[in-house]
Design a protein around this motif. Sequence first.
Motif, short mmCIF file in Angstrom:
data_model
loop_
_atom_site.label_atom_id
_atom_site.label_comp_id
_atom_site.label_asym_id
_atom_site.label_seq_id
_atom_site.Cartn_x
_atom_site.Cartn_y
_atom_site.Cartn_z
N PHE A 73 0.81 -1.21 0.00
CA PHE A 73 0.00 0.00 0.00
C PHE A 73 0.85 1.27 0.00
CE2 PHE A 73 -3.33 -2.59 2.52
CZ PHE A 73 -3.92 -3.02 1.35
N PRO A 74 0.27 2.41 -0.42
CA PRO A 74 0.92 3.71 -0.16
C PRO A 74 1.09 3.89 1.35
CG PRO A 74 -0.89 3.94 -1.72
CD PRO A 74 -0.98 2.55 -1.18
N ARG A 75 2.02 4.75 1.75
CA ARG A 75 2.37 4.87 3.16
C ARG A 75 1.17 5.23 4.03
NH1 ARG A 75 7.54 8.20 3.82
NH2 ARG A 75 8.20 6.46 2.52
N ARG A 76 0.30 6.12 3.54
CA ARG A 76 -0.85 6.52 4.35
C ARG A 76 -1.78 5.34 4.61
NH1 ARG A 76 -4.13 11.83 2.63
NH2 ARG A 76 -2.07 12.67 3.15
N THR A 81 -10.04 -2.28 0.73
CA THR A 81 -10.94 -1.28 1.28
C THR A 81 -10.82 -1.30 2.81
OG1 THR A 81 -12.84 -2.78 1.47
CG2 THR A 81 -12.55 -1.63 -0.64
N ILE A 82 -11.12 -0.17 3.43
CA ILE A 82 -11.00 -0.08 4.89
C ILE A 82 -11.87 -1.12 5.61
CG2 ILE A 82 -11.44 1.39 6.90
CD1 ILE A 82 -8.87 2.06 5.43
N ALA A 86 -11.84 -6.11 8.83
CA ALA A 86 -12.26 -7.50 9.03
C ALA A 86 -11.05 -8.43 9.07
CB ALA A 86 -13.21 -7.91 7.90
N THR A 87 -10.10 -8.23 8.15
CA THR A 87 -8.92 -9.10 8.11
C THR A 87 -8.05 -8.91 9.35
OG1 THR A 87 -8.92 -8.96 5.70
CG2 THR A 87 -6.91 -9.78 6.73
#
Length: 203
Positions: A32-35, A104-105, A110-111
């Motif tokens: 992912f991107p850092r954010r 997705t958030i 959930a994960t």
Amino acid sequence: MTCLLQGLTMGLAYVAPIGVQNLFVIHAALTFPRRRALATAAIVIFFDVSLALACFFGVGAVMEAFPKVRLVVLLVGSLVVLAIGVGLLRSKVGQEEGTPLPNTIPKIIATACLVTWCNPQALIDGTMMLGAFRATLPAGQSALFIGGVALASCLWFSGLTLVVSLLSRCFTPKVMGVINKVCGVVILFYGGKLLWSFITSMM
């Protein structure tokens, strides 16, 4: 202050060993991107701290008191971890369709919840470790101790994410493919261990 430091060192010893949580955070930092990676770390921190609180106050004892609950957690946890491992082994770097990480958030939440809470060994070991310390703490010092444990979780996962994210440019698609396979094998090992525990418990 002594209890806070005790909690900090105990917390680091509790979260530092390589496990499904750490592999999830590392892989997120590389993908992912850092954010988004930091957001993932924050979500993992939330569930890790909630697990530490539960262990500190003895929820692991519930599983020991009710063997059927432990069996359900063992079975579900092993299947979830095995599915994550298979996803990593089958993933193809650079192709969105093959990515094993949620994008997705809500899926990340959930994960993160699954890799944290669907680990009965973590519940039992955490209860024994943190519960033992709680029994030795002076009156009124419990909050400082568990606060130190929570601080350790924050420092570890955020620090791990930042370090891996800063070094992410060193990871070529070929290296990422190797990392996926290694992480997949390790996670399959964890899942197999949990499933074996379920099988032996049924005997």
